[in-house]
Design a protein around this motif. Structure first.
Motif, short mmCIF file in Angstrom:
data_model
loop_
_atom_site.label_atom_id
_atom_site.label_comp_id
_atom_site.label_asym_id
_atom_site.label_seq_id
_atom_site.Cartn_x
_atom_site.Cartn_y
_atom_site.Cartn_z
N GLU A 109 -3.32 -7.01 17.52
CA GLU A 109 -3.67 -8.44 17.46
C GLU A 109 -3.16 -9.19 18.68
O GLU A 109 -3.86 -10.04 19.24
N ALA A 110 -1.95 -8.86 19.11
CA ALA A 110 -1.41 -9.49 20.32
C ALA A 110 -2.29 -9.16 21.52
O ALA A 110 -2.59 -10.05 22.34
N ALA A 111 -2.73 -7.92 21.62
CA ALA A 111 -3.60 -7.51 22.72
C ALA A 111 -4.94 -8.24 22.66
O ALA A 111 -5.45 -8.71 23.69
N TYR A 128 -3.13 -22.13 21.27
CA TYR A 128 -3.22 -21.41 20.00
C TYR A 128 -3.14 -19.90 20.23
O TYR A 128 -2.37 -19.20 19.56
N LEU A 129 -3.94 -19.38 21.17
CA LEU A 129 -3.96 -17.94 21.43
C LEU A 129 -2.62 -17.43 21.95
O LEU A 129 -2.16 -16.35 21.58
N THR A 130 -1.98 -18.23 22.79
CA THR A 130 -0.66 -17.85 23.31
C THR A 130 0.36 -17.76 22.18
O THR A 130 1.11 -16.78 22.09
N ASN A 131 0.36 -18.76 21.32
CA ASN A 131 1.30 -18.75 20.18
C ASN A 131 1.04 -17.56 19.27
O ASN A 131 1.98 -16.89 18.82
N ILE A 135 3.68 -14.52 18.50
CA ILE A 135 4.09 -14.27 17.12
C ILE A 135 3.75 -12.84 16.70
O ILE A 135 4.58 -12.14 16.10
N ASP A 136 2.54 -12.39 17.02
CA ASP A 136 2.15 -11.02 16.65
C ASP A 136 3.02 -9.99 17.35
O ASP A 136 3.45 -9.01 16.73
#
Length: 190
Positions: A109-111, A128-131, A135-136
Motif C-alpha cells: 500500500e505504501a508503494a 493525503y497520499l503522503t500521509n 502510515i502504511d
C-alpha cells in the motif's frame, strides 16, 4: 512426580535447534524493521519516494513472513507442540505468523501511494497520499517488530523450559527403587 512429566519434556537438542532458528528469524525481522526506513534523517518524507524500493520492502517482508510460517508449520508438525511448553511456543509462533503476514500488504500500500504521489500535482491529494504512505510504511515496520517480539517470547519459553530441565535432571536421576546400603567388609556382625 507426575508420570507424564518425561513425555512433557522437549529434548534438549530439539529445543536448542528451535531456539537458534527463532533467534535467527527474530533478528532478520527486527533488522528489517530498523533498516527499511521511509523518512530521511530529519524525519521528512523524500520528495520522490521510490516505488521500486517500497515494493522491494513488500517482497522482502513476504519472504520473512514465509520463514515465520515455515517455523510455525514445522513446529506444529512435531510431537513437541502437544507438550505444555510446546503449546505456549506454538501460540507465540502462530501470533508471529499472523502478524508478519500483515506487513507485506502494508508495504505494498505504501508503494502504491508512492506511485500515485508521483502522478498527482494537487496539493490536497499529495498531502493525503503522503500521509497514507507514511502510515502504511510505519504500520508494516511495527508489524515486523511485533512478530519479532513473538519469536523472542517463544525462544524465552523454550530457554525457560531448558532451565527447568537442568534443575530437574538431578532429581529425576534419584527417583526409582532405593539402592541397598553398601555392604560392609567382613560380613555381618551381631
Amino acid at each position: 512426580m507426575n508420570p507424564d512429566f518425561p513425555r512433557d519434556l522437549i529434548p534438549r537438542d530439539d529445543a536448542l535447534h528451535l531456539i537458534h532458528a527463532l533467534h535467527a528469524t527474530k533478528d532478520k525481522l527486527h533488522d528489517a524493521a530498523q533498516r527499511w526506513e521511509l523518512l530521511d534523517e530529519e524525519g521528512h518524507v523524500p520528495a520522490a519516494p521510490s516505488y521500486t524500493a517500497l515494493l522491494q520492502h513488500a517482497t522482502d517482508a513476504q519472504d520473512l513472513s514465509r520463514d515465520v510460517l515455515r517455523l510455525a508449520a514445522d513446529f506444529a508438525r512435531s510431537p513437541h507442540h502437544a507438550t505444555r511448553t510446546g503449546r505456549t511456543v506454538l501460540k507465540h509462533l502462530a501470533s508471529a505468523a499472523t502478524i508478519s503476514s500483515h506487513a507485506a500488504p502494508h508495504f505494498t500500500e505504501a508503494a502504491e501511494n508512492a506511485l500515485a504521489l508521483s502522478r498527482t500535482a494537487d496539493p490536497t491529494d499529495r498531502h493525503y497520499l503522503t500521509n497514507r504512505m507514511v502510515i502504511d510504511h510505519a504500520s508494516a515496520r511495527a508489524l515486523l517488530r511485533r512478530a519479532s517480539e513473538s519469536l523472542r517470547d517463544a525462544a524465552i519459553e523454550l530457554d525457560d523450559h531448558l532451565g527447568v530441565q537442568r534443575f530437574l535432571a538431578p532429581l529425576t536421576r534419584r527417583e526409582g527403587p532405593p539402592e541397598p546400603p553398601p555392604s560392609r567388609p567382613g560380613g555381618l556382625h551381631r
